[in-house]
Design a protein around this motif. Structure first.
Motif, PDB file in Angstrom:
ATOM      1  N   MET A  96     -40.533   0.291   1.936  1.00 31.90           N
ATOM      2  CA  MET A  96     -40.965   1.024   0.745  1.00 31.90           C
ATOM      3  C   MET A  96     -39.908   0.889  -0.341  1.00 31.90           C
ATOM      4  N   HIS A  97     -40.344   1.036  -1.580  1.00 31.38           N
ATOM      5  CA  HIS A  97     -39.427   0.983  -2.708  1.00 31.38           C
ATOM      6  C   HIS A  97     -38.322   2.022  -2.538  1.00 31.38           C
ATOM      7  N   SER A  98     -37.136   1.699  -3.016  1.00 30.59           N
ATOM      8  CA  SER A  98     -35.983   2.578  -2.823  1.00 30.59           C
ATOM      9  C   SER A  98     -36.159   3.953  -3.466  1.00 30.59           C
ATOM     10  N   SER A  99     -37.104   4.079  -4.397  1.00 30.82           N
ATOM     11  CA  SER A  99     -37.339   5.369  -5.062  1.00 30.82           C
ATOM     12  C   SER A  99     -38.273   6.279  -4.279  1.00 30.82           C
ATOM     13  N   MET A 100     -38.776   5.812  -3.132  1.00 31.96           N
ATOM     14  CA  MET A 100     -39.825   6.545  -2.428  1.00 31.96           C
ATOM     15  C   MET A 100     -39.319   7.191  -1.135  1.00 31.96           C
ATOM     16  N   SER A 101     -38.091   7.657  -1.154  1.00 28.67           N
ATOM     17  CA  SER A 101     -37.536   8.287   0.049  1.00 28.67           C
ATOM     18  C   SER A 101     -38.295   9.548   0.442  1.00 28.67           C
ATOM     19  N   ALA A 102     -38.844  10.264  -0.529  1.00 29.98           N
ATOM     20  CA  ALA A 102     -39.588  11.490  -0.214  1.00 29.98           C
ATOM     21  C   ALA A 102     -40.862  11.173   0.560  1.00 29.98           C
ATOM     22  N   MET A 103     -41.559  10.113   0.158  1.00 32.94           N
ATOM     23  CA  MET A 103     -42.762   9.740   0.904  1.00 32.94           C
ATOM     24  C   MET A 103     -42.410   9.133   2.254  1.00 32.94           C
ATOM     25  N   LYS A 104     -41.224   8.528   2.363  1.00 33.12           N
ATOM     26  CA  LYS A 104     -40.758   8.079   3.673  1.00 33.12           C
ATOM     27  C   LYS A 104     -40.585   9.286   4.609  1.00 33.12           C
ATOM     28  N   GLN A 105     -40.148  10.421   4.065  1.00 30.70           N
ATOM     29  CA  GLN A 105     -40.043  11.630   4.881  1.00 30.70           C
ATOM     30  C   GLN A 105     -41.422  12.067   5.378  1.00 30.70           C
ATOM     31  N   LEU A 106     -42.424  11.971   4.509  1.00 29.45           N
ATOM     32  CA  LEU A 106     -43.788  12.286   4.949  1.00 29.45           C
ATOM     33  C   LEU A 106     -44.225  11.332   6.048  1.00 29.45           C
ATOM     34  N   ASN A 294     -30.460  -4.459 -12.366  1.00 29.83           N
ATOM     35  CA  ASN A 294     -30.180  -4.408 -10.934  1.00 29.83           C
ATOM     36  C   ASN A 294     -31.446  -4.365 -10.070  1.00 29.83           C
ATOM     37  N   LYS A 295     -32.606  -4.300 -10.706  1.00 36.56           N
ATOM     38  CA  LYS A 295     -33.925  -4.391 -10.067  1.00 36.56           C
ATOM     39  C   LYS A 295     -34.298  -3.170  -9.213  1.00 36.56           C
ATOM     40  N   THR A 296     -33.381  -2.248  -9.015  1.00 36.49           N
ATOM     41  CA  THR A 296     -33.720  -1.023  -8.279  1.00 36.49           C
ATOM     42  C   THR A 296     -34.059   0.113  -9.233  1.00 36.49           C
ATOM     43  N   GLN A 297     -33.797  -0.077 -10.510  1.00 33.39           N
ATOM     44  CA  GLN A 297     -34.086   0.928 -11.519  1.00 33.39           C
ATOM     45  C   GLN A 297     -35.057   0.356 -12.546  1.00 33.39           C
ATOM     46  N   GLY A 298     -35.551   1.221 -13.408  1.00 35.59           N
ATOM     47  CA  GLY A 298     -36.475   0.785 -14.445  1.00 35.59           C
ATOM     48  C   GLY A 298     -37.725   1.635 -14.480  1.00 35.59           C
ATOM     49  N   ASN A 299     -38.675   1.217 -15.291  1.00 33.53           N
ATOM     50  CA  ASN A 299     -39.884   2.001 -15.521  1.00 33.53           C
ATOM     51  C   ASN A 299     -40.679   2.226 -14.234  1.00 33.53           C
ATOM     52  N   HIS A 300     -40.907   1.158 -13.470  1.00 33.68           N
ATOM     53  CA  HIS A 300     -41.712   1.299 -12.268  1.00 33.68           C
ATOM     54  C   HIS A 300     -40.990   2.146 -11.223  1.00 33.68           C
ATOM     55  N   SER A 301     -39.701   1.990 -11.121  1.00 33.79           N
ATOM     56  CA  SER A 301     -38.920   2.804 -10.195  1.00 33.79           C
ATOM     57  C   SER A 301     -39.053   4.282 -10.518  1.00 33.79           C
ATOM     58  N   GLN A 302     -38.993   4.620 -11.791  1.00 36.97           N
ATOM     59  CA  GLN A 302     -39.124   6.020 -12.197  1.00 36.97           C
ATOM     60  C   GLN A 302     -40.509   6.561 -11.873  1.00 36.97           C
TER      61      GLN A 302
END
Length: 524
Positions: A96-106, A294-302
């Motif tokens: 999963m995308h690095s911004s989706m740690s909360a859904m990884k918890q689910l 750095n490809k881990t940040q940006g509009n889609h990440s947010q």
């Protein structure tokens, strides 16, 4: 203006005007008047909360097939995340995308289901058209002016809006929170849901801030406006009462989607009997600047962080309120993005993508195969879909709402194989008040035979006055009308020649001053 079109346009205008204007407010209040209301409610009703990611979410940047990471690094070198930043899902070969740690918890809590490669045949790359396809439940070459849940609600509540709210059904059938009103809750004749333009309208309602309602003098039109105005005022009161019954919620992040889901949780926990909710988050049309350097940040990440954090907070709050067992969640977008990135650090309109289901009663894990990425990818290449999106709709109808298969086929305009989306052994539940209402409505009008070839017979209870009996297509077009003379009160039967109609499903609509009833039939 035709009555049918007038109903469609007036309902959203009137309902929207009652909900107020912009301005967020905090809340902290308890309403003991809700106690008696809560005692009378059918609190086992199932709820479906739909989250629409508007703009076409990049599925390959959301759930990444790790077994094809080398090919992705070639095809979308300027936007793909480094492998070290992805959140691996054990045993799946997915990250999963690095911004989706909360859904990884689910996912770890077994409250998340990922359905891979969802789409439809002959995909349309227009935002508006593809959104309408998903909302209406149609083929790509069909233009249907009603929503898949709108037709379902019309089937359950065939007299709507006449006679609503009622003692048995006092609350809105569906609620949509967003700046635009979608096709999702549109029935064959009228809009079946309540629209709240944005979260601030909700808080204006709690603080008794109201915009003026429309006025008019035009015979039948003013009569309908008064019905809709009265209905919207009563619905607004029910929404306010439910909201005021809840004075404590668990923590939510500060973003647009979280604010909408916070309202939905509050209404469910407050005892609102509404069974369908839609919330939207826009901005997913990431043609340019999808990522930063750095490809881990940006509009889609947010956007993914907003989505992930908000849904996790929503599920936690439902559990805190003790109503999480009643709620099933669905996350979808109108299409995915192409395999190959563009030269603007973005991605263009594509086809299939992942869907998410969430809640304690889903069958957790992953359904479907990892997307296959060729060694050589061209700019126009897209992912084939593995599952038709209506397979998920069909599964929700039967496994969550106990809709009979015949009704599912009628609502979805065809039959679709189902997926196992709810926990094994979980029984679907019927809403008692809904069933009673539907049975009482069915007593008023009958159509036989169905299926029919040349002729149908319409049996109805005459009120002793003139009525119109119409054959209506699934997209709302009136195909023929028979006006009855002033018949004697009691059971009457008329015949209608349907030999000129093509094979398919249609509605017969019976309309008199006492109200409207619709019933479906099939032409062979």
């Amino acid at each position: 203006m035709k009555r049918r079109n007038f109903i469609k346009t007036s309902s959203s205008v009137v309902l929207g005007s009652v909900m107020g204007s912009y301005g967020a407010r905090a809340y902290s209040r308890v309403n003991n008047r809700m106690a008696n209301l809560l005692l009378s409610m059918e609190d086992t009703d199932r709820v479906l909360v739909m989250v629409f990611l508007n703009g076409g979410n990049d599925g390959l940047n959301t759930v990444v097939p790790l077994d094809y990471l080398s090919q992705l690094n070639t095809a979308r070198a300027n936007i793909v995340q480094p492998e070290s930043s992805l959140i691996e899902l054990p045993g799946t070969n997915l990250g999963m995308h690095s911004s989706m740690s909360a859904m990884k918890q689910l996912y770890d809590e077994q409250k998340l289901l990922i359905i891979q490669n969802v789409g439809y045949d002959n995909p349309n790359f227009s935002h508006f058209r593809s959104t309408d396809i998903w909302m209406s439940g149609s083929d790509s070459d069909q233009v249907i002016n009603s929503g898949w849940t709108g037709r379902y609600m019309n089937q359950e509540y065939p007299n709507f809006p006449f006679g609503y709210p009622s003692a048995e059904v006092p609350h809105p059938l569906a609620i949509e929170i967003g700046s635009t009103s979608s096709l999702l809750f549109q029935g064959p004749d009228t809009k079946m849901g309540l629209s709240i333009n944005d979260p601030s309208f909700f808080y204006d309602l709690l603080d008794n801030v109201e915009a003026p309602v429309p006025e008019g003098r035009a015979g039948e039109r003013i009569e309908l406006i008064r019905i809709l105005q009265k209905q919207s005022e009563q619905y607004s009161l029910r929404v306010k009462e439910a909201a005021e019954a809840v004075n404590t919620q668990s923590a939510y992040p500060e973003n647009e989607l979280a604010e909408k889901l916070k309202i939905v949780s509050r209404l469910i926990a407050g005892g609102l009997q509404t069974r369908l909710y839609l919330v939207q988050l826009g901005g997913f049309d990431t043609h340019a600047n999808q990522v930063e350097s750095n490809k881990t940040q940006g509009n889609h990440s947010q956007l993914l962080r907003y989505t992930s954090d908000s849904i996790k907070a929503f599920v936690d709050d439902l559990e805190f309120q003790g109503v999480d067992d009643r709620v099933l969640g669905m996350v979808f977008s109108e299409f995915g993005r192409r395999i190959k990135s563009n030269f603007s650090n973005g991605s263009d309109h594509g086809t299939a993508g992942p869907m998410f289901m969430f809640g304690p009663n889903i069958q957790p894990g992953v359904i479907g195969s990892n997307p296959v990425i060729p060694d050589q990818v061209f700019s126009g290449d897209n992912l084939p879909h593995e599952f038709d999106y209506r397979q998920i709709y069909s599964s929700i109808f039967e496994q969550w709402f106990c809709v009979p298969q015949q009704d599912i086929s009628t609502n979805l305009l065809g039959e679709f194989d189902q997926l196992n989306i709810v926990k094994e052994g979980l029984q679907c539940q019927l809403a008692t008040s809904t069933d009673d209402h539907r049975l009482s409505a069915q007593a008023g009008i009958h159509i036989f035979p169905s299926p029919a070839k040349e002729q149908i017979y319409v049996e109805f209870e005459s009120t002793g006055e003139t009525a119109n009996i119409q054959v209506v297509s699934l997209d709302g077009k009136i195909l023929q009308t028979t006006s009855t003379r002033q018949l004697a009160a009691g059971t009457q039967t008329i015949s209608m020649n349907i030999s000129h109609l093509g094979a398919g499903n249609y509605f017969v609509r019976y309309a008199s001053r006492k109200g409207v009833q619709s019933r479906q039939f099939m032409k062979l």
